[in-house]
Design a protein around this motif. Structure first.
Motif, PDB file in Angstrom:
ATOM      1  N   LEU A  98       0.821  -1.194   0.000  1.00  0.00           N
ATOM      2  CA  LEU A  98       0.000   0.000   0.000  1.00  0.00           C
ATOM      3  C   LEU A  98       0.866   1.259   0.000  1.00  0.00           C
ATOM      4  CD1 LEU A  98      -2.755  -0.971   2.605  1.00  0.00           C
ATOM      5  CD2 LEU A  98      -3.168  -0.438   0.187  1.00  0.00           C
ATOM      6  N   CYS A  99       0.521   2.207  -0.864  1.00  0.00           N
ATOM      7  CA  CYS A  99       1.241   3.474  -0.884  1.00  0.00           C
ATOM      8  C   CYS A  99       0.261   4.620  -1.103  1.00  0.00           C
ATOM      9  CB  CYS A  99       2.325   3.481  -1.960  1.00  0.00           C
ATOM     10  SG  CYS A  99       1.723   3.315  -3.636  1.00  0.00           S
ATOM     11  N   GLU A 100       0.646   5.808  -0.689  1.00  0.00           N
ATOM     12  CA  GLU A 100      -0.213   6.978  -0.801  1.00  0.00           C
ATOM     13  C   GLU A 100      -0.492   7.298  -2.269  1.00  0.00           C
ATOM     14  OE1 GLU A 100      -1.776   8.731   1.398  1.00  0.00           O
ATOM     15  OE2 GLU A 100      -0.943   7.873   3.247  1.00  0.00           O
ATOM     16  N   VAL A 101      -1.759   7.540  -2.573  1.00  0.00           N
ATOM     17  CA  VAL A 101      -2.157   7.818  -3.952  1.00  0.00           C
ATOM     18  C   VAL A 101      -3.196   8.937  -3.987  1.00  0.00           C
ATOM     19  CG1 VAL A 101      -1.698   5.479  -4.804  1.00  0.00           C
ATOM     20  CG2 VAL A 101      -3.962   6.045  -3.871  1.00  0.00           C
ATOM     21  N   GLN A 102      -3.378   9.486  -5.180  1.00  0.00           N
ATOM     22  CA  GLN A 102      -4.476  10.403  -5.487  1.00  0.00           C
ATOM     23  C   GLN A 102      -5.338   9.744  -6.557  1.00  0.00           C
ATOM     24  OE1 GLN A 102      -5.674  13.714  -4.567  1.00  0.00           O
ATOM     25  NE2 GLN A 102      -7.310  12.881  -5.858  1.00  0.00           N
ATOM     26  N   ALA A 103      -6.638   9.720  -6.345  1.00  0.00           N
ATOM     27  CA  ALA A 103      -7.552   9.107  -7.310  1.00  0.00           C
ATOM     28  C   ALA A 103      -7.955  10.115  -8.382  1.00  0.00           C
ATOM     29  CB  ALA A 103      -8.789   8.577  -6.596  1.00  0.00           C
ATOM     30  N   HIS A 104      -8.032   9.629  -9.618  1.00  0.00           N
ATOM     31  CA  HIS A 104      -8.515  10.412 -10.753  1.00  0.00           C
ATOM     32  C   HIS A 104      -9.527   9.558 -11.499  1.00  0.00           C
ATOM     33  CE1 HIS A 104      -5.165  13.434 -10.537  1.00  0.00           C
ATOM     34  NE2 HIS A 104      -4.577  12.406  -9.924  1.00  0.00           N
ATOM     35  N   ILE A 105     -10.634  10.167 -11.931  1.00  0.00           N
ATOM     36  CA  ILE A 105     -11.686   9.421 -12.621  1.00  0.00           C
ATOM     37  C   ILE A 105     -11.968  10.025 -13.993  1.00  0.00           C
ATOM     38  CG2 ILE A 105     -13.552  10.772 -11.555  1.00  0.00           C
ATOM     39  CD1 ILE A 105     -15.203   8.149 -11.522  1.00  0.00           C
TER      40      ILE A 105
ATOM     41  N   GLY B  95     -16.906   9.648  -0.097  1.00  0.00           N
ATOM     42  CA  GLY B  95     -16.654  10.930  -0.729  1.00  0.00           C
ATOM     43  C   GLY B  95     -17.550  11.155  -1.932  1.00  0.00           C
ATOM     44  N   GLU B  96     -16.921  11.375  -3.087  1.00  0.00           N
ATOM     45  CA  GLU B  96     -17.671  11.671  -4.313  1.00  0.00           C
ATOM     46  C   GLU B  96     -18.153  10.427  -5.052  1.00  0.00           C
ATOM     47  OE1 GLU B  96     -15.726  15.850  -5.834  1.00  0.00           O
ATOM     48  OE2 GLU B  96     -14.612  13.999  -6.292  1.00  0.00           O
ATOM     49  N   LEU B  97     -17.910   9.260  -4.485  1.00  0.00           N
ATOM     50  CA  LEU B  97     -18.218   8.011  -5.187  1.00  0.00           C
ATOM     51  C   LEU B  97     -19.149   7.116  -4.375  1.00  0.00           C
ATOM     52  CD1 LEU B  97     -17.607   5.994  -7.548  1.00  0.00           C
ATOM     53  CD2 LEU B  97     -15.677   5.180  -6.168  1.00  0.00           C
ATOM     54  N   THR B  98     -20.151   6.554  -5.057  1.00  0.00           N
ATOM     55  CA  THR B  98     -20.996   5.504  -4.483  1.00  0.00           C
ATOM     56  C   THR B  98     -20.845   4.247  -5.323  1.00  0.00           C
ATOM     57  OG1 THR B  98     -22.631   7.057  -3.599  1.00  0.00           O
ATOM     58  CG2 THR B  98     -23.368   4.801  -3.979  1.00  0.00           C
ATOM     59  N   ILE B  99     -20.646   3.119  -4.645  1.00  0.00           N
ATOM     60  CA  ILE B  99     -20.541   1.824  -5.323  1.00  0.00           C
ATOM     61  C   ILE B  99     -21.628   0.909  -4.780  1.00  0.00           C
ATOM     62  CG2 ILE B  99     -19.124  -0.230  -5.701  1.00  0.00           C
ATOM     63  CD1 ILE B  99     -16.646   1.524  -5.457  1.00  0.00           C
TER      64      ILE B  99
ATOM     65  N   LYS C  63      -9.807  14.924 -10.798  1.00  0.00           N
ATOM     66  CA  LYS C  63      -9.523  14.399  -9.468  1.00  0.00           C
ATOM     67  C   LYS C  63     -10.796  13.852  -8.826  1.00  0.00           C
ATOM     68  CE  LYS C  63      -5.349  16.897  -8.096  1.00  0.00           C
ATOM     69  NZ  LYS C  63      -4.742  17.788  -7.059  1.00  0.00           N
ATOM     70  N   LEU C  64     -10.636  12.773  -8.054  1.00  0.00           N
ATOM     71  CA  LEU C  64     -11.747  12.130  -7.365  1.00  0.00           C
ATOM     72  C   LEU C  64     -11.450  12.116  -5.875  1.00  0.00           C
ATOM     73  CD1 LEU C  64     -14.390  10.409  -7.376  1.00  0.00           C
ATOM     74  CD2 LEU C  64     -12.921   8.398  -7.684  1.00  0.00           C
ATOM     75  N   SER C  65     -12.339  12.693  -5.091  1.00  0.00           N
ATOM     76  CA  SER C  65     -12.162  12.733  -3.641  1.00  0.00           C
ATOM     77  C   SER C  65     -12.831  11.522  -3.002  1.00  0.00           C
ATOM     78  CB  SER C  65     -12.761  14.022  -3.081  1.00  0.00           C
ATOM     79  OG  SER C  65     -12.687  14.041  -1.661  1.00  0.00           O
ATOM     80  N   LEU C  66     -12.066  10.730  -2.258  1.00  0.00           N
ATOM     81  CA  LEU C  66     -12.582   9.545  -1.575  1.00  0.00           C
ATOM     82  C   LEU C  66     -12.262   9.646  -0.091  1.00  0.00           C
ATOM     83  CD1 LEU C  66     -11.455   6.744  -4.085  1.00  0.00           C
ATOM     84  CD2 LEU C  66     -13.632   7.965  -4.010  1.00  0.00           C
ATOM     85  N   GLN C  67     -13.303   9.669   0.744  1.00  0.00           N
ATOM     86  CA  GLN C  67     -13.127   9.707   2.197  1.00  0.00           C
ATOM     87  C   GLN C  67     -14.440   9.339   2.865  1.00  0.00           C
ATOM     88  OE1 GLN C  67     -12.876  12.994   0.593  1.00  0.00           O
ATOM     89  NE2 GLN C  67     -15.070  13.234   0.961  1.00  0.00           N
ATOM     90  N   ASP C  68     -14.417   9.260   4.194  1.00  0.00           N
ATOM     91  CA  ASP C  68     -15.635   8.988   4.985  1.00  0.00           C
ATOM     92  C   ASP C  68     -16.366   7.740   4.498  1.00  0.00           C
ATOM     93  OD1 ASP C  68     -15.155  11.355   6.419  1.00  0.00           O
ATOM     94  OD2 ASP C  68     -16.242  12.541   4.932  1.00  0.00           O
ATOM     95  N   VAL C  69     -15.699   6.599   4.533  1.00  0.00           N
ATOM     96  CA  VAL C  69     -16.288   5.344   4.062  1.00  0.00           C
ATOM     97  C   VAL C  69     -17.491   4.958   4.918  1.00  0.00           C
ATOM     98  CG1 VAL C  69     -15.900   2.882   3.689  1.00  0.00           C
ATOM     99  CG2 VAL C  69     -14.085   4.530   3.161  1.00  0.00           C
ATOM    100  N   ALA C  70     -18.615   4.695   4.260  1.00  0.00           N
ATOM    101  CA  ALA C  70     -19.822   4.219   4.952  1.00  0.00           C
ATOM    102  C   ALA C  70     -20.434   3.098   4.120  1.00  0.00           C
ATOM    103  CB  ALA C  70     -20.831   5.344   5.139  1.00  0.00           C
ATOM    104  N   ILE C  71     -20.672   1.964   4.757  1.00  0.00           N
ATOM    105  CA  ILE C  71     -21.212   0.795   4.045  1.00  0.00           C
ATOM    106  C   ILE C  71     -22.541   0.391   4.666  1.00  0.00           C
ATOM    107  CG2 ILE C  71     -20.900  -1.670   3.605  1.00  0.00           C
ATOM    108  CD1 ILE C  71     -17.972  -1.169   3.164  1.00  0.00           C
ATOM    109  N   THR C  72     -23.547   0.215   3.811  1.00  0.00           N
ATOM    110  CA  THR C  72     -24.856  -0.279   4.227  1.00  0.00           C
ATOM    111  C   THR C  72     -25.154  -1.552   3.456  1.00  0.00           C
ATOM    112  OG1 THR C  72     -25.626   1.987   4.565  1.00  0.00           O
ATOM    113  CG2 THR C  72     -27.309   0.267   4.443  1.00  0.00           C
ATOM    114  N   THR C  73     -25.677  -2.564   4.124  1.00  0.00           N
ATOM    115  CA  THR C  73     -26.037  -3.811   3.445  1.00  0.00           C
ATOM    116  C   THR C  73     -27.533  -3.831   3.156  1.00  0.00           C
ATOM    117  OG1 THR C  73     -26.410  -4.981   5.539  1.00  0.00           O
ATOM    118  CG2 THR C  73     -24.189  -5.064   4.608  1.00  0.00           C
ATOM    119  N   TYR C  74     -27.915  -4.560   2.111  1.00  0.00           N
ATOM    120  CA  TYR C  74     -29.331  -4.794   1.839  1.00  0.00           C
ATOM    121  C   TYR C  74     -29.555  -6.294   1.670  1.00  0.00           C
ATOM    122  CZ  TYR C  74     -28.029  -5.186  -3.146  1.00  0.00           C
ATOM    123  OH  TYR C  74     -27.457  -5.549  -4.340  1.00  0.00           O
ATOM    124  N   ASP C  75     -30.755  -6.753   1.960  1.00  0.00           N
ATOM    125  CA  ASP C  75     -31.082  -8.185   1.918  1.00  0.00           C
ATOM    126  C   ASP C  75     -32.562  -8.332   1.584  1.00  0.00           C
ATOM    127  OD1 ASP C  75     -31.647 -10.881   2.381  1.00  0.00           O
ATOM    128  OD2 ASP C  75     -30.306 -11.012   4.106  1.00  0.00           O
TER     129      ASP C  75
END
Length: 407
Positions: A131-138, A333-337, A255-267
């Motif tokens: 693992l190394c420090e990176v900047q995301a670009h989309i 951040g700016e991305l939802t998966i 540039k793509l800002s990624l932070q504040d990870v939040a995960i919700t599950t559905y079933d």
């Protein structure tokens, strides 16, 4: 933010059958390897939270098999189970052994499954140290002229595509790549192992980026290159793959800002008495047999009718249907998966994209399980996908609605 990636060559060391098509040829073992199947892993660490993405060059991944792989990953390094996303690329020229149930009569292959598990574990064990420090670009764009909604190329479809580069200075450390199309350029007579369209585009993007990207398809349950097809061979695969790759390579990055990870599950629980549909299945079998009796039938028509007949015959063996549609919604951040355990119709991908509140949206299909086709109600009875689906008419709308509420 940190990133690392690795690739495992999972070329079989034992005999395998190719999965995804019916036909006499597919009753026999594969005859060789055209392009080596891979398992590509991407580890992200965002504000201390680890996310692991693994794509495997197989047609589908059953939930039971995915659970085994996750258990083994968690033995290699600490990570939350819901933070592991494993998807199949859905090539119909891939080796057997990853479904929880046999499809189209293809046998299970425990030997190959265990071999691939070992290869993945060997490849990922060093990821935390890499693992190394990176900047995301989309880069985002739309793909046209190579695939469309299977039934009508004039209709809207999930034409969005995206590439994310994780960069350290001027170097690309890792990448993600998404476009939404079935990996079914190669036909049922092909007997050579191949990652098909996903693999071809991935290889070309790897040459362009300098690193093999984690690549996946999303809401492509009713999308293929059928309406643009000029063949079913490797020459056509080269034509289509190069065309799509050129579109992806021409897209502009930001540039793509990624932070504040939040995960919700559905079933979502699907359960019903299947015997009430037996007459419908029997009628469908007779209709498929009528199509197959036509001596002048096209290859695409034969594929659909033969597949439909076999799947409907399999449905007659099940009295009660009971399964779960499970996945996650990941906000960062700016991305939802969103992950989805099957073949989601394009209309639902577009619906979820519209409902998404972040700047960028990705859907990873065939992820962590496989529960078949999920097609809109108005298509029921008209297409192979709806006849093959185990999901009742209107249920896909309810599932998409529940996921949309989490966006």
């Amino acid at each position: 933010m940190k990133a690392a990636t690795c690739v495992a060559d999972i070329t079989p060391q034992c005999a395998v059958h190719l999965c995804g098509y019916v036909g006499e040829a597919r009753k026999h073992p594969a005859k060789g390897v055209h392009d080596s199947p891979l398992a590509v892993s991407l580890l992200l660490e965002i504000e201390g939270t680890r996310l692991l993405f693994v794509s495997i060059d197989v047609v589908t991944l059953g939930g039971g098999k995915a659970a085994v792989i996750k258990d083994r990953i968690m033995e290699v390094f600490p990570i939350d189970r819901d933070h592991i996303i494993i998807n199949a690329i859905h090539s119909h020229s891939a080796a057997n052994g990853f479904g929880d149930e046999a499809v189209f009569g293809t046998p299970d292959n425990p030997q190959y499954f265990l071999y691939v598990c070992d290869r993945i574990m060997e490849s990922i064990k060093g990821l935390p140290e890499q693992l190394c420090e990176v900047q995301a670009h989309i880069a985002t764009g739309k793909v046209h002229g190579y695939y469309s909604k299977r039934t009508d190329k004039s209709l809207p479809f999930e034409d969005n595509a995206a590439v994310i580069k994780f960069m350290k200075g001027e170097s690309v450390i890792a990448a993600m790549c998404n476009f939404n199309c079935h990996a079914t350029v190669l036909g049922p007579d092909n007997m050579l192992l191949s990652a098909d369209l996903i693999g071809k585009v991935r290889s070309l993007m790897g040459e362009h980026l300098g690193v093999i990207p984690y690549t996946f398809t999303g809401a492509s349950g009713d999308i293929s290159n059928r309406q643009y097809r000029q063949g079913n061979d490797f020459a056509e695969l080269d034509r289509v793959g190069n065309g799509i790759a050129k579109i992806l390579q021409a897209m502009t990055y930001e540039k793509l800002s990624l932070q504040d990870v939040a995960i919700t599950t559905y079933d979502h629980h699907v359960q019903y008495d299947n015997t009430s549909r037996f007459a419908e299945y029997q009628k469908g079998i007779r209709e498929a047999e009528t199509v197959l009796s036509n001596k002048d039938i096209s290859l695409d028509a034969w594929k659909l009718a033969a597949s439909e007949k076999m799947l409907l015959e399999m449905k007659l063996q099940t009295e009660q249907v009971d399964f779960h549609v499970r996945g996650i919604v990941l906000h960062t951040g700016e991305l939802t998966i969103v992950t989805f355990p099957g073949e989601l119709a394009s209309v639902f991908g577009l619906q979820l994209r519209k409902a998404c509140k972040t700047k960028h949206f990705l859907l990873i299909g065939y992820a962590n399980d496989y529960q078949g086709y999920f097609i809109e109600a108005e298509e029921y009875g008209k297409t192979y996908e709806t006849k093959a689906s185990n999901t009742p008419m209107g249920e896909s709308e309810r599932i998409a609605g529940e996921i949309g509420d989490l966006l």
